[in-house]
Design a protein around this motif. Structure first.
Motif, mmCIF file in Angstrom:
data_model
loop_
_atom_site.group_PDB
_atom_site.id
_atom_site.type_symbol
_atom_site.label_atom_id
_atom_site.label_comp_id
_atom_site.label_asym_id
_atom_site.label_seq_id
_atom_site.Cartn_x
_atom_site.Cartn_y
_atom_site.Cartn_z
ATOM 1 N N SER A 112 -5.984 2.525 -11.129
ATOM 2 C CA SER A 112 -5.961 3.965 -10.977
ATOM 3 C C SER A 112 -5.665 4.318 -9.516
ATOM 4 O O SER A 112 -5.309 3.443 -8.719
ATOM 5 C CB SER A 112 -7.313 4.512 -11.417
ATOM 6 N N GLN A 113 -5.816 5.599 -9.211
ATOM 7 C CA GLN A 113 -5.630 6.032 -7.831
ATOM 8 C C GLN A 113 -6.565 5.237 -6.899
ATOM 9 O O GLN A 113 -7.743 5.078 -7.191
ATOM 10 C CB GLN A 113 -5.959 7.531 -7.745
ATOM 11 N N ILE A 114 -5.996 4.749 -5.813
ATOM 12 C CA ILE A 114 -6.796 3.977 -4.854
ATOM 13 C C ILE A 114 -7.716 4.924 -4.068
ATOM 14 O O ILE A 114 -7.268 5.979 -3.617
ATOM 15 C CB ILE A 114 -5.855 3.195 -3.905
ATOM 16 N N ILE A 118 -9.565 3.169 1.355
ATOM 17 C CA ILE A 118 -9.218 1.745 1.208
ATOM 18 C C ILE A 118 -8.104 1.315 2.154
ATOM 19 O O ILE A 118 -8.134 0.211 2.714
ATOM 20 C CB ILE A 118 -8.895 1.431 -0.268
ATOM 21 N N GLN A 147 2.036 1.857 -3.330
ATOM 22 C CA GLN A 147 0.915 2.094 -4.259
ATOM 23 C C GLN A 147 0.824 1.024 -5.358
ATOM 24 O O GLN A 147 0.534 1.317 -6.513
ATOM 25 C CB GLN A 147 1.042 3.492 -4.881
ATOM 26 N N ILE A 148 1.072 -0.236 -4.944
ATOM 27 C CA ILE A 148 1.036 -1.340 -5.907
ATOM 28 C C ILE A 148 -0.354 -1.469 -6.550
ATOM 29 O O ILE A 148 -0.482 -1.808 -7.727
ATOM 30 C CB ILE A 148 1.412 -2.679 -5.205
ATOM 31 N N GLY A 149 -1.400 -1.167 -5.784
ATOM 32 C CA GLY A 149 -2.769 -1.272 -6.299
ATOM 33 C C GLY A 149 -3.068 -0.318 -7.443
ATOM 34 O O GLY A 149 -4.050 -0.494 -8.156
ATOM 35 N N SER A 150 -2.237 0.696 -7.629
ATOM 36 C CA SER A 150 -2.451 1.657 -8.714
ATOM 37 C C SER A 150 -1.570 1.388 -9.932
ATOM 38 O O SER A 150 -1.726 2.040 -10.960
ATOM 39 C CB SER A 150 -2.165 3.083 -8.208
ATOM 40 N N LEU A 151 -0.672 0.416 -9.823
ATOM 41 C CA LEU A 151 0.265 0.144 -10.930
ATOM 42 C C LEU A 151 -0.448 -0.310 -12.186
ATOM 43 O O LEU A 151 -1.361 -1.129 -12.139
ATOM 44 C CB LEU A 151 1.229 -0.977 -10.533
ATOM 45 N N MET A 186 -10.643 0.639 -6.620
ATOM 46 C CA MET A 186 -10.224 -0.568 -5.902
ATOM 47 C C MET A 186 -8.948 -1.144 -6.509
ATOM 48 O O MET A 186 -8.670 -0.935 -7.681
ATOM 49 C CB MET A 186 -11.318 -1.635 -6.041
ATOM 50 N N PRO A 187 -8.183 -1.936 -5.725
ATOM 51 C CA PRO A 187 -7.184 -2.793 -6.359
ATOM 52 C C PRO A 187 -7.927 -3.761 -7.295
ATOM 53 O O PRO A 187 -9.044 -4.186 -6.958
ATOM 54 C CB PRO A 187 -6.567 -3.565 -5.182
ATOM 55 N N THR A 232 -6.954 -7.110 -16.875
ATOM 56 C CA THR A 232 -6.339 -6.503 -15.702
ATOM 57 C C THR A 232 -6.358 -7.545 -14.585
ATOM 58 O O THR A 232 -7.431 -7.957 -14.145
ATOM 59 C CB THR A 232 -7.105 -5.245 -15.255
ATOM 60 N N MET A 290 0.839 -1.199 0.000
ATOM 61 C CA MET A 290 0.000 0.000 0.000
ATOM 62 C C MET A 290 0.879 1.256 0.000
ATOM 63 O O MET A 290 0.581 2.226 -0.681
ATOM 64 C CB MET A 290 -0.951 -0.001 1.205
ATOM 65 N N GLN A 338 -11.547 -1.609 -10.535
ATOM 66 C CA GLN A 338 -10.317 -0.809 -10.432
ATOM 67 C C GLN A 338 -10.415 0.512 -11.190
ATOM 68 O O GLN A 338 -9.401 1.173 -11.400
ATOM 69 C CB GLN A 338 -9.104 -1.628 -10.886
ATOM 70 N N PRO A 366 -5.304 -9.326 -10.693
ATOM 71 C CA PRO A 366 -5.236 -8.832 -9.303
ATOM 72 C C PRO A 366 -3.786 -8.515 -8.938
ATOM 73 O O PRO A 366 -3.102 -9.332 -8.328
ATOM 74 C CB PRO A 366 -5.802 -9.995 -8.486
ATOM 75 N N VAL A 367 -3.337 -7.328 -9.318
ATOM 76 C CA VAL A 367 -1.918 -6.944 -9.200
ATOM 77 C C VAL A 367 -1.434 -7.010 -7.751
ATOM 78 O O VAL A 367 -0.355 -7.546 -7.462
ATOM 79 C CB VAL A 367 -1.697 -5.518 -9.776
ATOM 80 N N LEU A 368 -2.242 -6.483 -6.839
ATOM 81 C CA LEU A 368 -1.859 -6.457 -5.427
ATOM 82 C C LEU A 368 -1.665 -7.881 -4.895
ATOM 83 O O LEU A 368 -0.673 -8.191 -4.229
ATOM 84 C CB LEU A 368 -2.950 -5.722 -4.625
#
Lengths: 359, 359
Positions: free
Chosen positions: B11-13, B17, A28-32, B193-194, A241, A25, B188, A243-245
């Motif tokens: 995108s931006q989380i 979250i 910012q892995i969830g935004s990659l 969201m992730p 896309t 978090m 996402q 589940p990157v996280l």
């Protein structure tokens, strides 16, 4: 007090995961973007760590989908024109068979009683079989099929493909991947991950088969057919896309396990399994469900409890420990205990102490 | 300094979250059984919050799979015997069409230039069409199709099914669900969201169609065919082990958005979209890609930058802001900017200031 989950999946979260999520978090892995270099590094890291940990040959592909149930569908779609053959010894082996039927194939099967293994030498595989399906570790019953026994079929029937469900055992079994074609698992079992990834390790021969079927005009699925999965995996990406996280965390857990080493992991599991089986084997009332020691799973231990089951489960829960119920017809009379790396020797000993003191 | 992701997904989380994940880990959500009451509460909470937020009729089902790409496959498998009709105006509309071809159907299409909308009144739908497929918000080009235009086809062709891809707009568009059959998105994008969930809202008529095809002996897929998805969703569970943690977080984000209210969410998006479009419309060199205002997406803004694009992106990144590249042939000359709730008015203003000061 935190609860300890001995359930067989989802199960106790591997202890390093909390800090991996925190770091993810922060980074910012969830935004990659799944089209960027950072993601490619996660994807190749994950693939390479798994290959190293489990001794997977370089020419085998690793595909990431979203559940082992999806894997079953993709295997049937991509490797079976008409006929698969299933070793059915529980609910998940049966699911694999059912999926083949639902997809319009004509699967065959050999079936044994719940809790039993197979008399492999006596089983004749029909000539028309294209794919053999084994549930190496049946999560519903705690029956384990020895890897060598499965591999021996490749020696007898080298032209047939072999798929092995190791959902609740991977990476424990010491598999000779050159004698198998597809091995699959999901991450919420031995790896102690939050659910959301199904992983399959696929031989070049399986991919050839899917391309052959595709050329013949057969429906092998779309975005997750083997040729498409391979095309994208080869560039360390996925078409959708993903589940990157979740993938990032899986990579980090794989690195943690690499540090321990596969042999140590196996030894730790063996030690704990012996304690658990000894306990139930020597209990005056309760007993181990799988009587034949050849077929006992080291990672999923199933015990007959009988009428006391509900009370026992409540007693354990009061003491902060949740074990799984039996599956299907044994839901109310058995318990299932996960013996995964997230559950340490100390934790297993505490569980055994509680079980011992139960009145 | 944290980077701000204006990329269009991942995108931006969404800002809440981080704390939802922390709470989830504290509550050991990742270890919850997907066969237990706690999970059922998450599943029904998620479904009900989405239905309330987006005004979805009670008789419509909500199915959770793993990506919008999977949704496309499941829609074709379950609702098309032979022929779908696709409104193609970008890469994701084309993906939907391609999937239908890959699955052995005979899809038809009407295609327009990238960046353009359709002259709906002039389009004749073949009698043999079973399903109409619209990409309501084309993430690759920033073209939005007005919901009323799509809905008008239901009035003209009430016997045909309609599927709407709202991947990068949901829940912005004010859809009359009674005039559609399947609406789908992934989490996402607007929801911040992730990645890891694809959501489809499905009419009773679509499920009837899938059961009809199944009865005819057609292959409608296995574990994620509509009858199976419905059977499990009706008991607030899934057949496979789903991404429980992801679902929990999605439920919490839906609750956050419910508090803001859909009308406020839309207004906030509109205000920011106007600022962004005004800026590019009045820029001496750069311009808005979608010239016809009727078809401009409020959530995905695409601008022609030309040869400066690479330098501009680097300048923004140096200042802590990442915008998306163009898609496909426009990869190196356009930028795409997400206008999602995680990107506040203040953040958009900062971006505009940076863009304004670029030399």
């Amino acid at each position: 007090m935190k609860t300890v989950y001995f359930t067989v999946g989802p199960s106790q979260i591997y202890p390093t995961i909390n800090s991996h999520i925190k770091n993810a978090m922060k980074k910012q892995i969830g935004s990659l973007s799944h089209r960027g270099k950072d993601f490619e590094e996660i994807f190749s890291g994950m693939t390479n760590s798994l290959k190293t940990l489990w001794n997977i040959p370089p020419e085998y592909s690793v595909f990431f989908v979203t559940s082992a149930t999806e894997v079953m569908e993709r295997i049937i779609e991509n490797t079976v024109k008409k006929e698969s053959f299933h070793f059915v010894n529980g609910s998940f082996a049966k699911r694999f068979f059912d999926i083949a039927e639902e997809l319009g194939k004509q699967p065959k099967k050999v079936e044994v009683e719940l809790g039993k293994g197979f008399d492999f030498a006596k089983i004749k595989i029909p000539k028309s079989t294209e794919l053999l399906c084994f549930t190496q570790n049946e999560t519903s019953t705690g029956v384990m099929l020895p890897a060598e026994e499965i591999e021996s079929f490749k020696k007898l029937y080298p032209e047939k493909l072999i798929a092995i469900d190791t959902v609740s055992s991977a990476p424990y079994p010491d598999i000779d991947f050159t004698l198998t074609d597809i091995v699959f698992f999901s991450v919420q079992k031995v790896f102690g991950m939050p659910a959301g990834l199904g992983v399959m390790i696929v031989s070049p021969k399986s991919i050839e088969k899917s391309m052959f079927l595709q050329k013949k005009g057969m429906n092998i699925g779309s975005f997750h057919n083997f040729p498409t999965l391979k095309k994208w995996a080869d560039k360390n990406q996925t078409i959708e896309t993903p589940p990157v996280l979740e993938m990032y965390i899986f990579w980090k857990v794989l690195q943690d396990l690499e540090k321990i080493g596969i042999e140590n992991l196996r030894k730790q599991i063996d030690v704990k399994a012996d304690l658990l089986y000894d306990f139930f084997d020597n209990h005056p009332v309760w007993s181990t469900f799988v009587t034949d020691k050849t077929f006992r799973s080291p990672t999923v231990i199933v015990a007959n409890i009988g009428a006391q089951q509900k009370k026992l489960k409540e007693y354990l829960q009061t003491n902060g420990m949740i074990v799984g119920s039996g599956y299907g017809q044994n839901k109310d009379t058995q318990i299932r205990i996960a013996n995964f790396p997230a559950l340490t020797l100390e934790t297993i000993e505490k569980l055994l102490e509680l079980l011992h003191n139960y009145k």
